[in-house]
Write an enzyme that holds these catalytic residues in place. Structure first.
Site, PDB file in Angstrom:
ATOM      1  N   HIS A 161       0.789  -1.234   0.000  1.00 37.65           N
ATOM      2  CA  HIS A 161       0.000   0.000   0.000  1.00 37.65           C
ATOM      3  C   HIS A 161       0.819   1.282   0.000  1.00 37.65           C
ATOM      4  O   HIS A 161       0.237   2.375  -0.016  1.00 37.65           O
ATOM      5  CB  HIS A 161      -0.987   0.018   1.177  1.00 37.65           C
ATOM      6  CG  HIS A 161      -0.324   0.246   2.504  1.00 37.65           C
ATOM      7  ND1 HIS A 161       0.212  -0.767   3.246  1.00 37.65           N
ATOM      8  CD2 HIS A 161      -0.111   1.377   3.220  1.00 37.65           C
ATOM      9  CE1 HIS A 161       0.719  -0.292   4.366  1.00 37.65           C
ATOM     10  NE2 HIS A 161       0.551   1.026   4.380  1.00 37.65           N
TER      11      HIS A 161
HETATM   12  C1  UD1 Z   1      -2.377   5.516   5.558  1.00 38.45           C
HETATM   13  C2  UD1 Z   1      -1.153   6.107   6.253  1.00 38.45           C
HETATM   14  C3  UD1 Z   1      -0.015   5.075   6.259  1.00 38.45           C
HETATM   15  C4  UD1 Z   1      -0.472   3.744   6.824  1.00 38.45           C
HETATM   16  C5  UD1 Z   1      -1.748   3.272   6.133  1.00 38.45           C
HETATM   17  C6  UD1 Z   1      -2.283   2.032   6.804  1.00 38.45           C
HETATM   18  C7  UD1 Z   1      -0.776   8.540   6.053  1.00 38.45           C
HETATM   19  C8  UD1 Z   1      -0.071   9.607   5.312  1.00 38.45           C
HETATM   20  N1  UD1 Z   1      -0.664   7.292   5.558  1.00 38.45           N
HETATM   21  O1  UD1 Z   1      -2.032   5.278   4.217  1.00 38.45           O
HETATM   22  O2  UD1 Z   1       1.052   5.562   7.050  1.00 38.45           O
HETATM   23  O3  UD1 Z   1       0.553   2.792   6.637  1.00 38.45           O
HETATM   24  O4  UD1 Z   1      -2.752   4.302   6.206  1.00 38.45           O
HETATM   25  O5  UD1 Z   1      -3.158   1.338   5.991  1.00 38.45           O
HETATM   26  O6  UD1 Z   1      -1.399   8.801   7.045  1.00 38.45           O
HETATM   27  N2  UD1 Z   1      -9.298   4.622   0.882  1.00 38.45           N
HETATM   28  C9  UD1 Z   1     -10.525   4.054   0.728  1.00 38.45           C
HETATM   29  N3  UD1 Z   1     -11.206   3.629   1.840  1.00 38.45           N
HETATM   30  C10 UD1 Z   1     -10.706   3.778   3.106  1.00 38.45           C
HETATM   31  C11 UD1 Z   1      -9.456   4.380   3.250  1.00 38.45           C
HETATM   32  C12 UD1 Z   1      -8.768   4.786   2.129  1.00 38.45           C
HETATM   33  O7  UD1 Z   1     -11.025   3.883  -0.396  1.00 38.45           O
HETATM   34  O8  UD1 Z   1     -11.376   3.371   4.071  1.00 38.45           O
HETATM   35  C13 UD1 Z   1      -8.541   5.008  -0.329  1.00 38.45           C
HETATM   36  C14 UD1 Z   1      -8.797   6.438  -0.776  1.00 38.45           C
HETATM   37  O9  UD1 Z   1      -8.782   6.461  -2.174  1.00 38.45           O
HETATM   38  C15 UD1 Z   1      -7.582   7.178  -0.250  1.00 38.45           C
HETATM   39  C16 UD1 Z   1      -6.504   6.125  -0.323  1.00 38.45           C
HETATM   40  O10 UD1 Z   1      -7.155   4.906  -0.043  1.00 38.45           O
HETATM   41  O11 UD1 Z   1      -7.276   8.312  -1.004  1.00 38.45           O
HETATM   42  C17 UD1 Z   1      -5.369   6.334   0.653  1.00 38.45           C
HETATM   43  O12 UD1 Z   1      -5.847   6.475   1.979  1.00 38.45           O
HETATM   44  P1  UD1 Z   1      -4.994   7.331   3.061  1.00 38.45           P
HETATM   45  O13 UD1 Z   1      -5.559   7.145   4.403  1.00 38.45           O
HETATM   46  O14 UD1 Z   1      -4.798   8.718   2.578  1.00 38.45           O
HETATM   47  O15 UD1 Z   1      -3.573   6.686   2.957  1.00 38.45           O
HETATM   48  P2  UD1 Z   1      -3.137   5.161   3.100  1.00 38.45           P
HETATM   49  O16 UD1 Z   1      -2.431   4.762   1.875  1.00 38.45           O
HETATM   50  O17 UD1 Z   1      -4.288   4.351   3.565  1.00 38.45           O
HETATM   51  N1  UDP Z   2      -4.072  -6.099   8.324  1.00 40.59           N
HETATM   52  C1  UDP Z   2      -5.343  -6.655   8.372  1.00 40.59           C
HETATM   53  N2  UDP Z   2      -5.991  -6.937   7.196  1.00 40.59           N
HETATM   54  C2  UDP Z   2      -5.418  -6.701   5.985  1.00 40.59           C
HETATM   55  C3  UDP Z   2      -4.120  -6.144   5.941  1.00 40.59           C
HETATM   56  C4  UDP Z   2      -3.484  -5.839   7.134  1.00 40.59           C
HETATM   57  O1  UDP Z   2      -5.884  -6.904   9.457  1.00 40.59           O
HETATM   58  O2  UDP Z   2      -6.062  -6.974   4.953  1.00 40.59           O
HETATM   59  C5  UDP Z   2      -3.392  -5.772   9.586  1.00 40.59           C
HETATM   60  C6  UDP Z   2      -2.038  -6.385   9.746  1.00 40.59           C
HETATM   61  O3  UDP Z   2      -2.123  -7.686  10.273  1.00 40.59           O
HETATM   62  C7  UDP Z   2      -1.363  -5.403  10.688  1.00 40.59           C
HETATM   63  C8  UDP Z   2      -1.940  -4.074  10.284  1.00 40.59           C
HETATM   64  O4  UDP Z   2      -3.158  -4.367   9.598  1.00 40.59           O
HETATM   65  O5  UDP Z   2      -1.707  -5.664  12.029  1.00 40.59           O
HETATM   66  C9  UDP Z   2      -1.019  -3.331   9.380  1.00 40.59           C
HETATM   67  O6  UDP Z   2      -1.670  -2.246   8.818  1.00 40.59           O
HETATM   68  P1  UDP Z   2      -1.217  -1.585   7.444  1.00 40.59           P
HETATM   69  O7  UDP Z   2      -0.407  -2.546   6.647  1.00 40.59           O
HETATM   70  O8  UDP Z   2      -2.444  -1.036   6.828  1.00 40.59           O
HETATM   71  O9  UDP Z   2      -0.359  -0.334   7.927  1.00 40.59           O
HETATM   72  P2  UDP Z   2       1.162  -0.136   8.372  1.00 40.59           P
HETATM   73  O10 UDP Z   2       1.487  -1.104   9.440  1.00 40.59           O
HETATM   74  O11 UDP Z   2       2.030  -0.273   7.171  1.00 40.59           O
HETATM   75  O12 UDP Z   2       1.185   1.291   8.845  1.00 40.59           O
END
Ligand code: UD1
Ligand code: UDP
Length: 353
Positions: free
Chosen positions: A203
């Site tokens: 991601h």
């Molecule tokens: C965010 C965090 C990242 C973390 C990740 C965990 C920041 C800058 N990034 O990244 O550090 O590792 O969460 O998963 O805070 N979207 C949906 N539905 C949702 C959420 C997101 O469709 O419920 C889509 C939207 O198009 C959005 C994109 O995902 O623009 C990115 O979401 P965003 O929360 O901005 O960043 P992440 O990549 O999820």
């Molecule tokens: N995770 C989950 N379902 C998924 C992918 C990840 O429950 O489909 C859990 C994973 O086991 C871990 C956490 O989400 O505990 C990690 O989150 P993510 O990878 O979104 O963010 P990051 O740790 O990189 O910030």
């Protein structure tokens, strides 16, 4: 004591769960959900599975450019903090929700406790790196998961309020790992035997938002020569659609899965391929070989122990990294003993130093 906890993104629900449990019945908890993640399988599912109390404030900020998203959170969190006047604001990790919470609190002179303090990738192209550096520099209590994190803070001149407590994700894994193995039927439903499949999550913007890079990762997954379960983050789902890429035949794409299904698959996978911070640590704790498709990692202990390999080149590099022999000795327990949350509560009770 009144403690406001700020969460917004998937990993923060998981990190907050053990702390919330340790606070329960002893202190008043107010939970603010910024709404950074909002799909059921990115948010509500974790509240249900981990028995996290429903948020007192649902800010519903949603997705958007960093400045707008963080700014809207800052404004709304400030309003809530003015109403609540807590003794502490508790923030987790390194997302925009973390930074907004820390900034809102510090400007109101409310003490900030940062769980997962001291992590660094030294890659300033990552939004998370700014979020963590800024949050650490305004926190009063810096709750570090590892000795490395303590040392990195000291190198930046931060020694006051710094404590090594262990990693709250280990608490969560220990509390739910066995339950996950007993209750998850996902592997059976996918007809996957233990150690016969890989698990992948991707991601990071630098892997998803560049179609060429995303194509390299898909080619690498194809080359693993085993089924690859791929719960697809919404950012990645959108990027795949934009790039018009088709998934290789051995890749089983799923919507994001719940924490229990995830822990179950992690424990039985032959290999994990990820760019997630949390998933790298979980792979390590479950002694499952991990390839991290990033140029660097904050979780250097996993690489030093040989259980995690960075592969930031072409698909051949990922495949070669997967094929080399893996350690035969268990990973040293560098992320704590599963009691980080209790230590955090005791430190909050001591107050600012
Ligand atoms: C965010 C965090 C990242 C973390 C990740 C965990 C920041 C800058 N990034 O990244 O550090 O590792 O969460 O998963 O805070 N979207 C949906 N539905 C949702 C959420 C997101 O469709 O419920 C889509 C939207 O198009 C959005 C994109 O995902 O623009 C990115 O979401 P965003 O929360 O901005 O960043 P992440 O990549 O999820
Ligand atoms: N995770 C989950 N379902 C998924 C992918 C990840 O429950 O489909 C859990 C994973 O086991 C871990 C956490 O989400 O505990 C990690 O989150 P993510 O990878 O979104 O963010 P990051 O740790 O990189 O910030």
């Amino acid at each position: 004591m009144k403690i406001v906890t700020i969460v917004g993104a998937r990993p923060q629900f998981i990190k907050a769960a053990p702390v919330s449990q340790a606070l329960a019945g002893q202190h008043q908890q107010i939970l603010i959900h910024t709404g950074q993640h909002y799909d059921r399988e990115m948010s509500d599912l974790f509240f249900d599975e981990l028995h996290i109390p429903r948020p007192d404030y649902e800010l519903g900020i949603g997705s958007g450019p960093h400045g707008r998203q963080t700014g809207q959170m800052l404004q709304r969190i400030e309003e809530a903090l003015l109403a609540e006047k807590p003794a502490w604001v508790l923030v987790y990790g390194d997302t925009n929700s973390t930074l907004a919470g820390a900034l809102a609190a510090v400007k109101l002179q409310i003490p900030v406790a940062h769980v997962e303090a001291g992590l660094r990738s030294f890659n300033r192209a990552m939004p998370e790196e700014h979020n963590r550096v800024l949050t650490d520099h305004c926190a009063d209590l810096l709750l570090c998961p590892t000795q490395t994190a303590v040392n990195l803070l000291a190198a930046e001149g931060i020694t006051r309020g710094v404590f090594l407590v262990g990693d709250v994700m280990v608490d969560a894994m220990q509390q739910h790992g066995a339950l996950a193995r007993q209750h998850s039927t996902l592997a059976d439903r996918l007809h996957l035997r233990p150690r016969s499949f890989a698990l992948a999550t991707i991601h990071r913007p630098y892997n998803t938002d560049d179609p060429a890079r995303l194509a390299v990762i898909l080619t690498a997954l194809a080359g693993l020569a085993m089924p690859v379960v791929f719960p697809v983050h919404p950012r990645t789902r959108a990027a795949l659609a934009r790039a018009g890429l088709t998934l290789p035949a051995n890749v089983i794409a799923l919507d994001p899965i719940g924490y229990l299904d995830m822990l179950a698959l992690e424990q039985t996978a032959a290999l994990i391929v990820t760019d997630s911070g949390g998933v790298q640590k979980e792979a390590y704790c479950f002694a499952v070989p991990c390839i991290t498709v990033r140029p660097e990692t904050e979780w250097v202990e996993t690489v030093d122990a040989g259980w995690n390999r960075l592969a930031w080149g072409d698909a051949a590099q990922v495949i070669e990294a997967a094929r080399r022999p893996w350690p035969t000795t268990p990973p040293p327990p560098v992320f704590g003993d599963g009691h980080a949350a209790e230590r955090i509560v005791r430190l909050l009770e001591r107050g600012t130093l």
